[in-house]
Design a protein around this motif. Structure first.
Motif, PDB file in Angstrom:
ATOM      1  N   MET A   1       0.818  -1.221   0.000  1.00  0.00           N
ATOM      2  CA  MET A   1       0.000   0.000   0.000  1.00  0.00           C
ATOM      3  C   MET A   1       0.846   1.264   0.000  1.00  0.00           C
ATOM      4  O   MET A   1       0.505   2.250  -0.650  1.00  0.00           O
ATOM      5  N   GLN A   2       1.937   1.271   0.726  1.00  0.00           N
ATOM      6  CA  GLN A   2       2.682   2.519   0.940  1.00  0.00           C
ATOM      7  C   GLN A   2       3.993   2.576   0.190  1.00  0.00           C
ATOM      8  O   GLN A   2       4.676   3.598   0.214  1.00  0.00           O
ATOM      9  N   GLY A   3       4.396   1.504  -0.447  1.00  0.00           N
ATOM     10  CA  GLY A   3       5.686   1.530  -1.111  1.00  0.00           C
ATOM     11  C   GLY A   3       6.807   1.546  -0.081  1.00  0.00           C
ATOM     12  O   GLY A   3       6.726   0.896   0.950  1.00  0.00           O
ATOM     13  N   LEU A   4       7.850   2.332  -0.342  1.00  0.00           N
ATOM     14  CA  LEU A   4       9.008   2.427   0.560  1.00  0.00           C
ATOM     15  C   LEU A   4       8.831   3.619   1.487  1.00  0.00           C
ATOM     16  O   LEU A   4       8.894   4.763   1.060  1.00  0.00           O
ATOM     17  N   GLU A   5       8.636   3.324   2.769  1.00  0.00           N
ATOM     18  CA  GLU A   5       8.480   4.395   3.753  1.00  0.00           C
ATOM     19  C   GLU A   5       9.751   4.503   4.585  1.00  0.00           C
ATOM     20  O   GLU A   5      10.250   3.500   5.084  1.00  0.00           O
ATOM     21  N   LEU A   6      10.221   5.731   4.790  1.00  0.00           N
ATOM     22  CA  LEU A   6      11.368   5.955   5.652  1.00  0.00           C
ATOM     23  C   LEU A   6      10.905   5.929   7.109  1.00  0.00           C
ATOM     24  O   LEU A   6      10.009   6.675   7.494  1.00  0.00           O
TER      25      LEU A   6
ATOM     26  N   GLN B   1      15.290  -4.797 -22.348  1.00  0.00           N
ATOM     27  CA  GLN B   1      15.832  -6.152 -22.341  1.00  0.00           C
ATOM     28  C   GLN B   1      15.144  -6.967 -21.239  1.00  0.00           C
ATOM     29  O   GLN B   1      14.641  -6.396 -20.267  1.00  0.00           O
ATOM     30  N   PRO B   2      15.162  -8.289 -21.363  1.00  0.00           N
ATOM     31  CA  PRO B   2      14.493  -9.120 -20.337  1.00  0.00           C
ATOM     32  C   PRO B   2      14.971  -8.829 -18.918  1.00  0.00           C
ATOM     33  O   PRO B   2      14.174  -8.827 -17.980  1.00  0.00           O
ATOM     34  N   GLY B   3      16.250  -8.539 -18.756  1.00  0.00           N
ATOM     35  CA  GLY B   3      16.794  -8.245 -17.431  1.00  0.00           C
ATOM     36  C   GLY B   3      16.302  -6.940 -16.842  1.00  0.00           C
ATOM     37  O   GLY B   3      16.555  -6.666 -15.670  1.00  0.00           O
ATOM     38  N   ASP B   4      15.594  -6.165 -17.639  1.00  0.00           N
ATOM     39  CA  ASP B   4      15.035  -4.906 -17.126  1.00  0.00           C
ATOM     40  C   ASP B   4      13.736  -5.139 -16.362  1.00  0.00           C
ATOM     41  O   ASP B   4      13.214  -4.217 -15.730  1.00  0.00           O
ATOM     42  N   SER B   5      13.200  -6.338 -16.426  1.00  0.00           N
ATOM     43  CA  SER B   5      11.974  -6.659 -15.678  1.00  0.00           C
ATOM     44  C   SER B   5      12.274  -6.544 -14.184  1.00  0.00           C
ATOM     45  O   SER B   5      13.098  -7.286 -13.640  1.00  0.00           O
ATOM     46  N   ALA B   6      11.611  -5.597 -13.537  1.00  0.00           N
ATOM     47  CA  ALA B   6      11.877  -5.293 -12.122  1.00  0.00           C
ATOM     48  C   ALA B   6      10.863  -4.248 -11.680  1.00  0.00           C
ATOM     49  O   ALA B   6      10.044  -3.785 -12.468  1.00  0.00           O
ATOM     50  N   VAL B   7      10.951  -3.877 -10.409  1.00  0.00           N
ATOM     51  CA  VAL B   7      10.175  -2.743  -9.908  1.00  0.00           C
ATOM     52  C   VAL B   7      11.088  -1.521  -9.903  1.00  0.00           C
ATOM     53  O   VAL B   7      12.231  -1.595  -9.440  1.00  0.00           O
ATOM     54  N   TYR B   8      10.589  -0.418 -10.426  1.00  0.00           N
ATOM     55  CA  TYR B   8      11.354   0.821 -10.500  1.00  0.00           C
ATOM     56  C   TYR B   8      10.746   1.856  -9.562  1.00  0.00           C
ATOM     57  O   TYR B   8       9.556   2.155  -9.637  1.00  0.00           O
ATOM     58  N   PHE B   9      11.599   2.381  -8.684  1.00  0.00           N
ATOM     59  CA  PHE B   9      11.167   3.407  -7.742  1.00  0.00           C
ATOM     60  C   PHE B   9      11.728   4.753  -8.154  1.00  0.00           C
ATOM     61  O   PHE B   9      12.928   4.893  -8.410  1.00  0.00           O
ATOM     62  N   CYS B  10      10.868   5.727  -8.196  1.00  0.00           N
ATOM     63  CA  CYS B  10      11.262   7.113  -8.377  1.00  0.00           C
ATOM     64  C   CYS B  10      11.457   7.708  -6.981  1.00  0.00           C
ATOM     65  O   CYS B  10      10.719   7.360  -6.047  1.00  0.00           O
ATOM     66  N   ALA B  11      12.443   8.579  -6.819  1.00  0.00           N
ATOM     67  CA  ALA B  11      12.703   9.163  -5.505  1.00  0.00           C
ATOM     68  C   ALA B  11      13.178  10.602  -5.667  1.00  0.00           C
ATOM     69  O   ALA B  11      13.688  10.980  -6.730  1.00  0.00           O
ATOM     70  N   ALA B  12      13.011  11.396  -4.619  1.00  0.00           N
ATOM     71  CA  ALA B  12      13.395  12.803  -4.685  1.00  0.00           C
ATOM     72  C   ALA B  12      13.884  13.282  -3.329  1.00  0.00           C
ATOM     73  O   ALA B  12      13.482  12.745  -2.289  1.00  0.00           O
ATOM     74  N   SER B  13      14.735  14.296  -3.367  1.00  0.00           N
ATOM     75  CA  SER B  13      15.194  14.897  -2.116  1.00  0.00           C
ATOM     76  C   SER B  13      15.247  16.407  -2.265  1.00  0.00           C
ATOM     77  O   SER B  13      15.331  16.941  -3.373  1.00  0.00           O
TER      78      SER B  13
ATOM     79  N   ILE C   1      15.463  10.951   1.464  1.00  0.00           N
ATOM     80  CA  ILE C   1      14.912  10.700   0.135  1.00  0.00           C
ATOM     81  C   ILE C   1      13.475  10.204   0.282  1.00  0.00           C
ATOM     82  O   ILE C   1      13.203   9.334   1.105  1.00  0.00           O
ATOM     83  N   ILE C   2      12.583  10.755  -0.522  1.00  0.00           N
ATOM     84  CA  ILE C   2      11.185  10.332  -0.525  1.00  0.00           C
ATOM     85  C   ILE C   2      10.964   9.453  -1.746  1.00  0.00           C
ATOM     86  O   ILE C   2      11.245   9.874  -2.882  1.00  0.00           O
ATOM     87  N   PHE C   3      10.465   8.254  -1.516  1.00  0.00           N
ATOM     88  CA  PHE C   3      10.258   7.305  -2.599  1.00  0.00           C
ATOM     89  C   PHE C   3       8.792   7.263  -3.023  1.00  0.00           C
ATOM     90  O   PHE C   3       7.890   7.459  -2.211  1.00  0.00           O
ATOM     91  N   GLY C   4       8.586   6.968  -4.315  1.00  0.00           N
ATOM     92  CA  GLY C   4       7.252   6.647  -4.799  1.00  0.00           C
ATOM     93  C   GLY C   4       6.941   5.194  -4.488  1.00  0.00           C
ATOM     94  O   GLY C   4       7.748   4.478  -3.903  1.00  0.00           O
ATOM     95  N   LYS C   5       5.742   4.748  -4.902  1.00  0.00           N
ATOM     96  CA  LYS C   5       5.311   3.390  -4.583  1.00  0.00           C
ATOM     97  C   LYS C   5       5.873   2.351  -5.548  1.00  0.00           C
ATOM     98  O   LYS C   5       5.764   1.160  -5.301  1.00  0.00           O
ATOM     99  N   GLY C   6       6.451   2.805  -6.643  1.00  0.00           N
ATOM    100  CA  GLY C   6       7.075   1.874  -7.575  1.00  0.00           C
ATOM    101  C   GLY C   6       6.184   1.504  -8.754  1.00  0.00           C
ATOM    102  O   GLY C   6       4.953   1.542  -8.657  1.00  0.00           O
ATOM    103  N   THR C   7       6.822   1.155  -9.857  1.00  0.00           N
ATOM    104  CA  THR C   7       6.143   0.635 -11.050  1.00  0.00           C
ATOM    105  C   THR C   7       6.809  -0.676 -11.419  1.00  0.00           C
ATOM    106  O   THR C   7       8.040  -0.730 -11.565  1.00  0.00           O
ATOM    107  N   ARG C   8       5.997  -1.718 -11.571  1.00  0.00           N
ATOM    108  CA  ARG C   8       6.542  -3.029 -11.962  1.00  0.00           C
ATOM    109  C   ARG C   8       6.598  -3.093 -13.478  1.00  0.00           C
ATOM    110  O   ARG C   8       5.571  -2.989 -14.162  1.00  0.00           O
ATOM    111  N   LEU C   9       7.789  -3.258 -14.015  1.00  0.00           N
ATOM    112  CA  LEU C   9       7.998  -3.335 -15.467  1.00  0.00           C
ATOM    113  C   LEU C   9       8.170  -4.788 -15.885  1.00  0.00           C
ATOM    114  O   LEU C   9       9.010  -5.501 -15.318  1.00  0.00           O
ATOM    115  N   HIS C  10       7.355  -5.220 -16.854  1.00  0.00           N
ATOM    116  CA  HIS C  10       7.475  -6.566 -17.436  1.00  0.00           C
ATOM    117  C   HIS C  10       7.961  -6.420 -18.874  1.00  0.00           C
ATOM    118  O   HIS C  10       7.315  -5.738 -19.677  1.00  0.00           O
ATOM    119  N   ILE C  11       9.071  -7.048 -19.185  1.00  0.00           N
ATOM    120  CA  ILE C  11       9.553  -7.050 -20.562  1.00  0.00           C
ATOM    121  C   ILE C  11       9.116  -8.365 -21.196  1.00  0.00           C
ATOM    122  O   ILE C  11       9.498  -9.446 -20.746  1.00  0.00           O
TER     123      ILE C  11
END
Lengths: 117, 113
Positions: free
Chosen positions: A40-45, B81-93, B101-111
């Motif tokens: 639900m929350q993703g990565l929380e610090l 590429q197939p090895g790119d299949s993963a969850v990608y997190f965007c983050a900002a500071s 750092i504040i992270f987003g919830k992530g996007t799961r990428l399927h190749i």
């Protein structure tokens, strides 16, 4: 090959029990972070330390969670008493923050998967 | 209140095509942005970053674009590429935030093959 290590990798416990998770940061890093990942929350610090001093633990439920760094090679996250809603993957990360740097890369450990029944 | 938003929980892309992962942020004080990649049963690993003084940063197959006026950034992977299949997190500071750092919830990428 320097890396962050975490123990245990998996922990299953019953509600009310104490849980302690350990982290060994990369040697020479001066900042340690604890995160929790849930669907639900993703990565929380939860908390983080600089030179072993706590900087921010505002993300942590303080009534049951505590984080410490007894020395530069060990960080601990303790939950007492544990509850089912604490079930998640807990990550430790470390980094080297230099004065004047914009930001620094954080290196994550493999995580501890906690299940509270 | 999510300060970093990844509105697509998952994305499927054909191998060899371009993957575009999007991220929006609400805090105008953010000045440094990062993408992390995560495989199952492993911790996230740093992929690429961009400072707010730039609008593009490229590293091999990975390019991050930043649109400050829209508070939007995107990660392009070409070719996927197939090895790119993963969850990608965007983050900002933000500056003066002690490297928080504040992270987003992530996007799961399927190749897809």
């Amino acid at each position: 090959d320097a890396r962050v290590t975490q123990t245990p990798r998996d922990k299953v416990t019953e509600m009310g029990q104490e849980v302690t998770m350990r982290c060994q940061p990369i040697l020479g890093h001066n900042t340690v972070f604890w995160y929790r990942q849930t669907m639900m929350q993703g990565l929380e610090l939860l908390a983080y330390f600089r030179n072993r001093a706590p900087l921010d633990d505002s993300g942590m439920p303080k009534d049951r969670f505590s984080a410490e760094m007894p020395d530069a090679t060990l960080a601990t996250l303790k939950i007492q008493p544990s509850e089912p809603r604490d079930s998640a993957v807990y990550f430790c990360a470390s980094g080297l923050v230099l004065a004047g740097a914009v930001s620094s890369e954080q290196f994550f450990g493999p995580g501890t998967r906690l299940t509270v029944l | 209140d999510q300060q970093v938003k990844q509105n697509s929980p998952s994305l499927s892309v054909q191998e060899g095509r371009i993957s575009i992962l999007n991220c929006d942020y609400t805090n105008s004080m953010f000045d440094y942005f990062l993408w992390y990649k995560k495989y199952p049963a492993e911790g996230p690993t740093f992929l690429i970053s961009i400072s707010s003084i730039k609008d593009k940063n490229e590293d091999g197959r990975f390019t991050v674009f930043l649109n400050k006026s829209a508070k939007h950034l995107s990660l392009h992977i070409v070719p996927s590429q197939p090895g790119d299949s993963a969850v990608y997190f965007c983050a900002a500071s933000a500056p003066g935030r002690d490297d928080k750092i504040i992270f987003g919830k992530g996007t799961r990428l399927h190749i897809l093959p």
